[in-house]
Design a protein around this motif. Structure first.
Motif: not given
Lengths: 200, 200, 200, 200
Positions: A89-103
DNA sequence: TATGAATGAGACTTCATTCAT
DNA sequence: TATGAATGAAGTCTCATTCAT
């Protein structure tokens, strides 16, 4: 940087130049990033651009730094809210955040990805890696007392790069992938969790 | 390709042009890849270059294809010899082979990596992904009868990209990393093994 | 035209570039019209040329337009002074004016003539044809009340083209003709007069 | 011409090269006239082209000569059949013949017209003028005993050039003219007749 | 003689950078 | 300080011509 933008107006100008650079790259690619164009988009003249950037390279470097900072800011914002979560869940949260930055600035990711060499994306990544390492240590301390609190440098390197580049590659895919973004995030999160919790 | 290099001499020339391109990139970076320079390095004139390549882009594309083919050839050579190995050993063998390809022409990897977008590194990766998927399926059939023989597209995507880019990034590190190459390979192999054998 | 020459200096530069182009063509022919050479002759660098002309073609087009405008200006100046003259004298006056334009920049006519196709000499001729038609109508109204005031399109086409090209061909003759220029003018004027006054 | 094509095969080759040149020009314009392309279209190698033509210019000159010869042949064929006709009918007959020549290889006329300078269209025209003068004299002798049998050089010059260029310009009009070809021919014939029969 | 690969000068065009105003 | 016209090196690509085979 030719002069420190101490003054308010100068800082604003530098920012708008970097913004303009990002927009040009996002819209038409890195090839289209000409100093005149960036200046025009920022509403100033080339001359002014050179007042604040020694040359085109420093401008691009600044752009990269900006993206990197955004990325760091994003994980910094999200990580503390998820220290209590399980690794995946921790990783998932960070990943989603990163995705948002890139998009956030659509198209920019693709072009940055494409040229991650030019200008110190490397340098940027290094800063990002360090930050991520810190976050991981903090998380490990809080959650994984029984495990190693300090992922080995090699493992951290793999973790960061695997995720960042897979993500960037996904974003820069010319045609839609065979799978949904959610699935990618889930698999990446699982992989990250396994990597974090795996014994040395 | 303007004309098909049917004849022996032509094929040799095409090859030496691609070689020259690779050398120029390896030595001075993609920015230094000018048609005149490549031709000169190949010992011919620009005109000859254009006799076999429509334009600069097709030359770079050919270079990329070459690297990609080398990569595929390397895994193709190694995989069959390791079908009997356990997952981690299998992954390790392939990784070592890939490493060798990338190190074969020193500096080239770094620069290619840096511009993996330009010219169909993407396309190349796709071919590589397909091939790797085949190898994985073959391996799974032989070794993991009890597991899924068909990694999901998302997982395969992650597997390939994580490894390739991590590896490339490692190779393009400006200064030596904090860890040995062997350690990286071992960790990557472990990660790969986990990814292969993890339940869906 | 890449940017409008609003400012004085810019207009001057554009003009001097067109002048330079004309000089180069007059001196060494259209083949010798290279962008670098024109710029050099105008006393600026190639870059400046491209600041005002999208490419070589638009430069040539501008040159053609210039000649065409000169031609129109010449007949416009002379025609009103000769509305009272008989048809042949009217035609003669216009012919002399045209001759002067073509001889103004010695050698230019020859080369323009030679390439009347490239770049809209055609378009230019069309403008010239229209203008001439207007002048003819005005003249006819004032002088030839009893005749048709409106030459048929075919006849007007013949009139203009016969005169313009015969004149250009005469000017581009490699060696002196067997007859004097005056004789040519006189015969052309007579032909024009007959064409104007001939019944439909 | 590097060597006299005494041999049959050589003559055929020269002809087919000129043909090929004409086809290339007609199809894609003078810009597309490259030696390699012409040779290829003629079914031989560039080397062979240079066996019979010193350089590209002589090839183009030969092409022009060919067109000119066709033109002369056409009027030579038609004129004798019309010595008994009145001036306008005589002129009309020749005009129609000329039209046919120019339209024979559609597109060629336009391109030739456009570049009538390059290569001695001038020289060609001179030959054509002489021939026309001869025909006119013959016609005058047979029909206009009471008039001057020898049109003045100036008038002949005007006659030929007016007709040839008006015709060429008509053929190279980008869009259809406002009038029919028949009308143009008729008006040109009338003009020619007036020019022929007008007193000195 | 024929072939056609090789040559390389030279054309066009771009764009980072400077500097006079 | 800001402006933006001017600069000119450098890159890509073409094609007439040659010459070894």
């Amino acid at each position: 940087m030719r002069k420190k933008p101490i003054q308010q107006r100068a800082r604003v100008l530098v920012d708008s130049l970097i913004d303009a650079a990002g927009e040009v790259v996002a819209r038409d690619g890195l090839e289209a990033l000409t100093t005149v164009r960036v200046a025009a988009r920022a509403g100033v003249s080339v001359g002014s651009l050179y007042q604040y950037f020694d040359n085109k390279n420093t401008l691009v470097a600044a752009l990269m730094d900006r993206v990197n900072s955004d990325l760091i800011a994003a994980v910094d914002r999200v990580a503390p809210l998820n220290v209590g979560a399980d690794p995946q869940a921790f990783a998932r949260a960070l990943l989603i955040a990163a995705f948002e930055v890139f998009e956030a600035r659509q198209g920019l990711a693709r072009e940055l990805m494409r040229h991650w060499h030019r200008l110190d994306i490397a340098r940027g990544l290094h800063r990002f890696e360090s930050r991520m390492l810190d976050l991981l240590r903090a998380y490990a301390l809080a959650q994984l007392r029984e495990h190693s609190v300090d992922p080995s440098p090699a493992r951290a390197f793999i973790l960061i790069n695997s995720i960042v580049f897979t993500l960037l590659r996904y974003l820069s895919l010319p045609s839609p992938a065979m799978f949904q973004r959610e699935e990618l995030i889930e698999e990446l999160a699982a992989m990250a969790a396994r990597l974090i919790t795996a014994p040395r």
